[in-house]
Design a protein around this motif. Structure first.
Motif, mmCIF file in Angstrom:
data_model
loop_
_atom_site.group_PDB
_atom_site.id
_atom_site.type_symbol
_atom_site.label_atom_id
_atom_site.label_comp_id
_atom_site.label_asym_id
_atom_site.label_seq_id
_atom_site.Cartn_x
_atom_site.Cartn_y
_atom_site.Cartn_z
ATOM 1 N N CYS A 22 5.188 -25.292 0.338
ATOM 2 C CA CYS A 22 4.459 -25.510 1.586
ATOM 3 C C CYS A 22 4.187 -24.166 2.271
ATOM 4 C CB CYS A 22 5.256 -26.436 2.503
ATOM 5 S SG CYS A 22 6.803 -25.742 3.115
ATOM 6 N N GLU A 24 5.070 -22.960 5.130
ATOM 7 C CA GLU A 24 6.244 -22.363 5.777
ATOM 8 C C GLU A 24 7.140 -21.672 4.749
ATOM 9 O OE1 GLU A 24 5.410 -25.676 6.373
ATOM 10 O OE2 GLU A 24 4.391 -25.212 8.256
ATOM 11 N N CYS A 25 7.371 -22.329 3.621
ATOM 12 C CA CYS A 25 8.192 -21.738 2.559
ATOM 13 C C CYS A 25 7.473 -20.553 1.923
ATOM 14 C CB CYS A 25 8.563 -22.783 1.514
ATOM 15 S SG CYS A 25 9.723 -24.022 2.123
ATOM 16 N N LYS A 27 5.519 -18.492 3.509
ATOM 17 C CA LYS A 27 5.744 -17.383 4.443
ATOM 18 C C LYS A 27 7.139 -16.796 4.246
ATOM 19 C CE LYS A 27 2.683 -19.110 8.045
ATOM 20 N NZ LYS A 27 2.612 -19.766 9.354
ATOM 21 N N GLN A 28 8.128 -17.666 4.041
ATOM 22 C CA GLN A 28 9.496 -17.196 3.821
ATOM 23 C C GLN A 28 9.594 -16.414 2.514
ATOM 24 O OE1 GLN A 28 12.106 -17.301 5.986
ATOM 25 N NE2 GLN A 28 13.098 -15.978 4.479
#
Length: 137
Positions: A22, A24-25, A27-28
């Motif tokens: 996803c 968010e992941c 970006k991480q």
């Protein structure tokens, strides 16, 4: 349009595009990559092992090995980086399989080809024997 999928990291739902995680992941992951890369750019850290990088940066071993596998970190520049062979798990720095696994697969293919060739010859001989015409006087 992308299809609905579960994130391989957090199991959340997202529209799957070119990434399997996803946003968010993702970006991480980018954040983790920059942390690891910044660590490795220092001259004294270029020969660090994956385990040492994990301890110093806090980024998981799995993620570091994934960066190597994705060719984002090159073992040519950082000689102690590796990832596991997909068959046996041995440490490798390129391709998907170690030399030993490649060799065993090649041997298996040669044996299979040889067996297929022998089987074809046997069938040909059987056909020739059944097609013979015998004359008696």
């Amino acid at each position: 349009m992308g299809e609905l999928a579960n994130c391989s990291r957090c199991n959340g739902l997202f529209l799957k595009g070119s990434s399997t995680v996803c946003p968010e992941c993702r970006k991480q992951e980018e954040k983790d990559f920059h942390i690891v890369y910044a660590f490795l750019r220092k001259k004294q850290n270029r020969t660090a092992t994956v385990e040492e990088i994990e301890v110093e940066t806090g980024v998981s071993e799995r993620q570091i090995r994934q960066f190597v596998k994705q060719k984002r970190l090159h073992p040519v520049h950082f000689p102690n980086l590796s990832y596991g062979c997909e068959k046996c798990g041995a440490a490798i720095i390129e391709d998907r399989l170690c030399d030993s696994c490649k060799e065993s697969i090649q041997k298996g293919l040669h044996v299979r080809e040889r067996n297929a060739s022998l089987e074809a010859k046997k069938e040909q001989q059987e056909r020739e024997e059944t097609n013979r015409t015998y004359y008696s006087w």
